[in-house]
Design an enzyme around this catalytic site. Structure first.
Site, mmCIF file in Angstrom:
data_model
loop_
_atom_site.group_PDB
_atom_site.id
_atom_site.type_symbol
_atom_site.label_atom_id
_atom_site.label_comp_id
_atom_site.label_asym_id
_atom_site.label_seq_id
_atom_site.Cartn_x
_atom_site.Cartn_y
_atom_site.Cartn_z
ATOM 1 N N ASP A 193 -4.249 -4.446 -18.261
ATOM 2 C CA ASP A 193 -3.280 -3.422 -18.699
ATOM 3 C C ASP A 193 -3.516 -2.892 -20.114
ATOM 4 O O ASP A 193 -2.568 -2.445 -20.770
ATOM 5 C CB ASP A 193 -1.831 -3.965 -18.623
ATOM 6 C CG ASP A 193 -1.482 -4.507 -17.251
ATOM 7 O OD1 ASP A 193 -1.991 -3.973 -16.257
ATOM 8 O OD2 ASP A 193 -0.710 -5.476 -17.190
ATOM 9 N N HIS A 202 0.612 0.830 -13.517
ATOM 10 C CA HIS A 202 1.416 -0.333 -13.890
ATOM 11 C C HIS A 202 2.888 0.083 -13.860
ATOM 12 O O HIS A 202 3.229 1.162 -14.349
ATOM 13 C CB HIS A 202 1.010 -0.801 -15.299
ATOM 14 C CG HIS A 202 1.729 -2.037 -15.718
ATOM 15 N ND1 HIS A 202 1.389 -3.285 -15.255
ATOM 16 C CD2 HIS A 202 2.789 -2.218 -16.538
ATOM 17 C CE1 HIS A 202 2.208 -4.186 -15.789
ATOM 18 N NE2 HIS A 202 3.068 -3.566 -16.564
ATOM 19 N N LYS A 228 -6.814 -8.472 -8.442
ATOM 20 C CA LYS A 228 -7.969 -9.180 -8.990
ATOM 21 C C LYS A 228 -8.504 -8.420 -10.183
ATOM 22 O O LYS A 228 -8.322 -7.204 -10.280
ATOM 23 C CB LYS A 228 -9.076 -9.270 -7.936
ATOM 24 C CG LYS A 228 -8.851 -10.373 -6.917
ATOM 25 C CD LYS A 228 -10.082 -10.501 -6.047
ATOM 26 C CE LYS A 228 -9.902 -11.480 -4.915
ATOM 27 N NZ LYS A 228 -9.710 -12.871 -5.354
ATOM 28 N N GLY A 277 0.781 -1.229 0.000
ATOM 29 C CA GLY A 277 0.000 0.000 0.000
ATOM 30 C C GLY A 277 0.815 1.283 0.000
ATOM 31 O O GLY A 277 0.345 2.307 0.494
ATOM 32 N N SER A 278 2.031 1.270 -0.597
ATOM 33 C CA SER A 278 2.786 2.535 -0.610
ATOM 34 C C SER A 278 2.104 3.562 -1.519
ATOM 35 O O SER A 278 2.148 4.761 -1.237
ATOM 36 C CB SER A 278 4.240 2.305 -1.028
ATOM 37 O OG SER A 278 4.329 1.930 -2.370
#
Ligand code: GRF
Length: 204
Positions: free
Chosen positions: A145, A104, A86, A11-12
């Site tokens: 993506d 991404h 997911k 979670g950065s």
């Protein structure tokens, strides 16, 4: 603007976005943190910041309607995927058209797609002998993506880099790029025309 962040890991990016909301850089608020694993580090971050968390239970068919209801109850305007592992169901994409973002850790359309996540991405970039990598923010569609690219940030690949070195450099770039893009959405500076997206500069 009310933001929901979906995450599965440390979670950065969640932290960078929530901090940017708190500091006023993003005129918005993170109102929900949707997590796909009960042991994800992002849960502690959300707890510390007093942001409600939802941990997904069961199959997609089970969690999708429950999450949709929570997003609606919290009046969410923008969904931000930050290391969410997911697939996003069509029901959510249909309800938030052009309002779901993903980040991404490479320069899409290269080094994306199924199996291209985490260190696999950086290993592939180094193996291909690229001199440059970076981060891409894109809109989410029903594939991995492939949605329209909103913005990219570039970093060099240095001669002796291993995948971990490159991952650190790209992640730092993500923590700047993602809040900046979300700020642009909050300030209504994003123009979408078909698959072409442009961001107007911040107003003085
Ligand atoms: C980031 O590298 C992001 O590009 C990818 O997943 C990672 C999430 O990292 N989609 P973190 O959990 O935000 O630290």
């Amino acid at each position: 603007m009310k933001i929901a962040i979906f995450a599965s890991g440390g979670g950065s990016n969640f932290q960078a976005i929530a901090d940017a909301c708190e500091s006023g850089h993003i005129p918005g608020q993170v109102v929900l943190c949707v997590v796909s694993r009960a042991d994800a580090g992002v849960i502690q971050r959300a707890e510390r910041m007093g942001i409600p968390q939802v941990v997904l239970q069961g199959s997609t068919a089970e969690w999708a309607p429950a999450v949709l209801k929570q997003l609606e109850e919290a009046s969410v305007d923008l969904i931000v995927l930050a290391g969410f592992m997911k697939m996003i169901p069509m029901a959510l994409i249909g309800r938030f058209p052009r309002r779901i973002l993903n980040i991404h850790p490479a320069l899409l359309p290269n080094f994306g797609g199924k199996g291209m996540y985490g260190m696999h991405v950086h290993e592939a970039v180094i193996a291909a002998g690229e001199s440059e990598s970076g981060a891409t923010v894109h809109l989410v569609d029903q594939d991995y993506d492939t949605g329209p690219i909103v913005a990219q940030s570039r970093v060099p690949v240095l001669a002796n880099d291993n995948a971990e070195d490159l991952a650190v450099r790209v992640l730092k770039a993500e923590h700047v790029l993602y809040p900046d893009v979300i700020r642009a959405f909050a300030e209504n500076r994003v123009r979408v025309s078909g698959t072409h997206i442009t961001i107007d500069p911040p107003r003085p």
